[in-house]
Design an enzyme around this catalytic site. Sequence first.
Site, PDB file in Angstrom:
ATOM      1  N   PRO A 151       0.870  -1.228  -0.029  1.00 39.46           N
ATOM      2  CA  PRO A 151       0.125  -0.037   0.110  1.00 39.46           C
ATOM      3  C   PRO A 151       1.056   1.246  -0.023  1.00 39.46           C
ATOM      4  CG  PRO A 151      -0.116  -1.074   2.039  1.00 39.46           C
ATOM      5  CD  PRO A 151       0.647  -1.914   1.216  1.00 39.46           C
ATOM      6  N   ASP A 152       0.349   2.384  -0.624  1.00 36.45           N
ATOM      7  CA  ASP A 152       0.993   3.603  -0.388  1.00 36.45           C
ATOM      8  C   ASP A 152       0.660   4.421   0.988  1.00 36.45           C
ATOM      9  OD1 ASP A 152      -1.381   4.831  -0.851  1.00 36.45           O
ATOM     10  OD2 ASP A 152      -0.900   5.724  -2.463  1.00 36.45           O
ATOM     11  N   PHE A 153       1.073   5.399   1.213  1.00 33.48           N
ATOM     12  CA  PHE A 153       0.741   5.965   2.487  1.00 33.48           C
ATOM     13  C   PHE A 153      -0.541   7.000   2.484  1.00 33.48           C
ATOM     14  CE2 PHE A 153       5.255   5.360   2.211  1.00 33.48           C
ATOM     15  CZ  PHE A 153       5.615   4.480   3.371  1.00 33.48           C
ATOM     16  N   ARG A 154      -0.881   7.693   1.514  1.00 33.59           N
ATOM     17  CA  ARG A 154      -1.690   8.751   1.741  1.00 33.59           C
ATOM     18  C   ARG A 154      -3.340   8.545   0.866  1.00 33.59           C
ATOM     19  NH1 ARG A 154       3.233  10.550   2.236  1.00 33.59           N
ATOM     20  NH2 ARG A 154       3.563  11.457   4.394  1.00 33.59           N
ATOM     21  N   ASN A 225      11.043   4.892  -1.664  1.00 35.63           N
ATOM     22  CA  ASN A 225      10.637   3.525  -1.025  1.00 35.63           C
ATOM     23  C   ASN A 225      11.720   2.683  -0.270  1.00 35.63           C
ATOM     24  OD1 ASN A 225       8.273   4.319  -2.462  1.00 35.63           O
ATOM     25  ND2 ASN A 225       8.789   3.013  -4.203  1.00 35.63           N
ATOM     26  N   ASP A 227      11.438  -0.806   0.047  1.00 33.80           N
ATOM     27  CA  ASP A 227      10.887  -2.291  -0.376  1.00 33.80           C
ATOM     28  C   ASP A 227      11.977  -2.811  -1.257  1.00 33.80           C
ATOM     29  OD1 ASP A 227      10.602  -1.338  -2.903  1.00 33.80           O
ATOM     30  OD2 ASP A 227       8.424  -0.826  -2.721  1.00 33.80           O
ATOM     31  N   HIS A 244      14.998   7.336   1.702  1.00 37.98           N
ATOM     32  CA  HIS A 244      14.371   6.968   3.173  1.00 37.98           C
ATOM     33  C   HIS A 244      14.993   5.812   3.821  1.00 37.98           C
ATOM     34  CE1 HIS A 244      10.715  10.180   2.285  1.00 37.98           C
ATOM     35  NE2 HIS A 244      12.072  10.737   2.607  1.00 37.98           N
TER      36      HIS A 244
HETATM   37  P1  OAD Z   1       2.093   8.757  -0.803  1.00 41.66           P
HETATM   38  O1  OAD Z   1       1.034   7.798  -0.302  1.00 41.66           O
HETATM   39  O2  OAD Z   1       2.427  10.068  -0.005  1.00 41.66           O
HETATM   40  O3  OAD Z   1       1.768   9.196  -2.262  1.00 41.66           O
HETATM   41  C1  OAD Z   1       1.659   8.045  -3.475  1.00 41.66           C
HETATM   42  C2  OAD Z   1       1.273   8.768  -4.802  1.00 41.66           C
HETATM   43  O4  OAD Z   1       1.230   7.813  -5.558  1.00 41.66           O
HETATM   44  C3  OAD Z   1       0.055   9.517  -4.351  1.00 41.66           C
HETATM   45  O5  OAD Z   1      -0.093  10.758  -5.227  1.00 41.66           O
HETATM   46  C4  OAD Z   1      -0.916   8.478  -5.249  1.00 41.66           C
HETATM   47  O6  OAD Z   1      -2.050   9.030  -5.753  1.00 41.66           O
HETATM   48  C5  OAD Z   1      -0.078   7.933  -6.257  1.00 41.66           C
HETATM   49  N1  OAD Z   1      -0.433   6.496  -6.430  1.00 41.66           N
HETATM   50  C6  OAD Z   1      -0.682   5.403  -5.790  1.00 41.66           C
HETATM   51  N2  OAD Z   1      -0.750   4.182  -6.411  1.00 41.66           N
HETATM   52  C7  OAD Z   1      -0.511   4.749  -7.712  1.00 41.66           C
HETATM   53  C8  OAD Z   1      -0.493   3.925  -9.023  1.00 41.66           C
HETATM   54  N3  OAD Z   1      -0.546   2.566  -9.070  1.00 41.66           N
HETATM   55  N4  OAD Z   1      -0.080   4.566 -10.153  1.00 41.66           N
HETATM   56  C9  OAD Z   1      -0.001   5.895 -10.210  1.00 41.66           C
HETATM   57  N5  OAD Z   1       0.005   6.678  -8.887  1.00 41.66           N
HETATM   58  C10 OAD Z   1      -0.232   6.101  -7.857  1.00 41.66           C
HETATM   59  O7  OAD Z   1       3.616   8.144  -0.871  1.00 41.66           O
HETATM   60  P2  OAD Z   1       4.984   8.804  -1.038  1.00 41.66           P
HETATM   61  O8  OAD Z   1       4.969   9.972  -1.958  1.00 41.66           O
HETATM   62  O9  OAD Z   1       5.713   7.673  -1.238  1.00 41.66           O
HETATM   63  O10 OAD Z   1       8.233   8.619   4.473  1.00 41.66           O
HETATM   64  O11 OAD Z   1       5.275   9.347   0.334  1.00 41.66           O
HETATM   65  C11 OAD Z   1       6.500   9.999   0.896  1.00 41.66           C
HETATM   66  C12 OAD Z   1       6.905   9.473   2.199  1.00 41.66           C
HETATM   67  O12 OAD Z   1       5.747   9.409   3.057  1.00 41.66           O
HETATM   68  C13 OAD Z   1       7.241   7.879   2.415  1.00 41.66           C
HETATM   69  O13 OAD Z   1       8.605   7.664   2.026  1.00 41.66           O
HETATM   70  C14 OAD Z   1       7.067   7.809   4.000  1.00 41.66           C
HETATM   71  C15 OAD Z   1       5.717   8.390   4.183  1.00 41.66           C
HETATM   72  O14 OAD Z   1       5.625   9.072   5.172  1.00 41.66           O
HETATM   73  C16 OAD Z   1       8.504   7.980   5.785  1.00 41.66           C
HETATM   74  O15 OAD Z   1       8.315   7.165   6.363  1.00 41.66           O
HETATM   75  C17 OAD Z   1       9.927   8.927   6.195  1.00 41.66           C
END
Ligand code: OAD
Length: 405
Positions: A151-154, A225, A227, A244
Amino acid sequence: MADSASSSSKPEDTTATEQATASGATVKDEGSTSKKEEAEGIQCEGAIGGAIGVGRKKAGADSDEEDGDAGYEDEDDDDDGPYNDEEDKEGFMKMLQNFLMTKLHIGGAEDAPKVLDEVSVDGIVKYILSGQCKNIITMAGAGISTSAGIPDFRTPGSGLYSNLEKYNLPCPEAIFDIEYFKNNPKPFFVLAKELYPGSFNPTPSHWFIRLLHDKGLLLRHYTQNVDTLEHVAGLPADKVVEAHGTFRTSHCLECRKEYSQEWMKEEIFKDNIPTCPECSGVVKPDIVFFRESLPPRFFMLTQVDFLKCDLLIILGTSLTVQPFASLIDNVPSTCPRLLVNREKAGSLDPMMALLQGMGGGGGLALDSPRNTRDVALLGDCDEGCSKLAELLGWKEDLQSLLTKK
Ligand code: OAD
Ligand code: ZN
């Protein structure tokens, strides 16, 4: 550089309309720190979902904060019958832009030096194939790994930060906050077991980045990432900057003794809190938590790489965490930037784009009339990468990497 946070060496979540503090706190002080947050030494955003994914777009002209719902989209906004606020606003912005361009002669694109013949995906493809584009930097986030099952974060609903209720955290980000971890490491290790790297395969987006390397075009891949999927996809270690950190090594928080990935994995899978046999300190994987410094390699390489960059490709990140997010402004002011993402992350508010449109800095100028270099390929990362490969004439190359895996 976009803001004061950008010079910090510690990851800061700027979803809070970029008001993160220089102390490295990830969250906004709304003057309402709860007892629980105080006890745990951290401050949190008001609620899960505050300013989710809006990043820079909310900074500047938007004024939700004044309404007392800082960082939240106004749910009523979408519910005004035929009179859609967003459309009205967009129309008004276009009118204002046209007015300023014609009457005051500002905001036009005509005087900016151009690298792209056409500010579009086709323009980017043509540029890559021209031979002028020799050094591509890729910047990635969790969105390139979601199709691998991580999963992503936000992202509301599926994002990690929407699904941490069971850990009873003062705020979702606390799970990666070093002060919280020192007091209560258990939630992190339970989550680490669930998400442990090794059980996942690289996605087409990872293989596309590998293909850029095989074509001799990749200067560096910067990832947020942890991962390790870029390594699994065969990118050499010197091409990757894990901004990170990584799960590959771990250190005791007390005596700094290093532990291997195998040791850590065994501890995590035994449901232990990994503890140093030498000094009984807690051992933590070398992933960068909020309020910890990024690896020195990040600072060394960003200083030289970004000046050399001919094309920046940003994939699958909300560009909300500093200092990573501000790297997009470190490329030369004419360097084309391609965003491959579901949303227009990191893009300037149209009004800011207009006012700030005097050249460079402060985010992607996707909606600026002066935009001569920023392109968005909106949608799924894997689809975007496959489309790029096809347009570049590399469809079979990508396919053969995908099948080789
Ligand atoms: P986010 O979850 O903040 O952002 C993910 C982005 O990718 C969002 O804009 C989603 O819309 C988009 N997205 C998700 N799945 C997708 C897909 N299959 N195709 C295209 N777009 C997609 O994740 P990050 O930006 O990586 O840090 O978050 C940054 C940091 O926040 C992480 O490294 C982590 C977190 O807190 C720490 O823990 C220090
Ligand atoms: Zn120790």
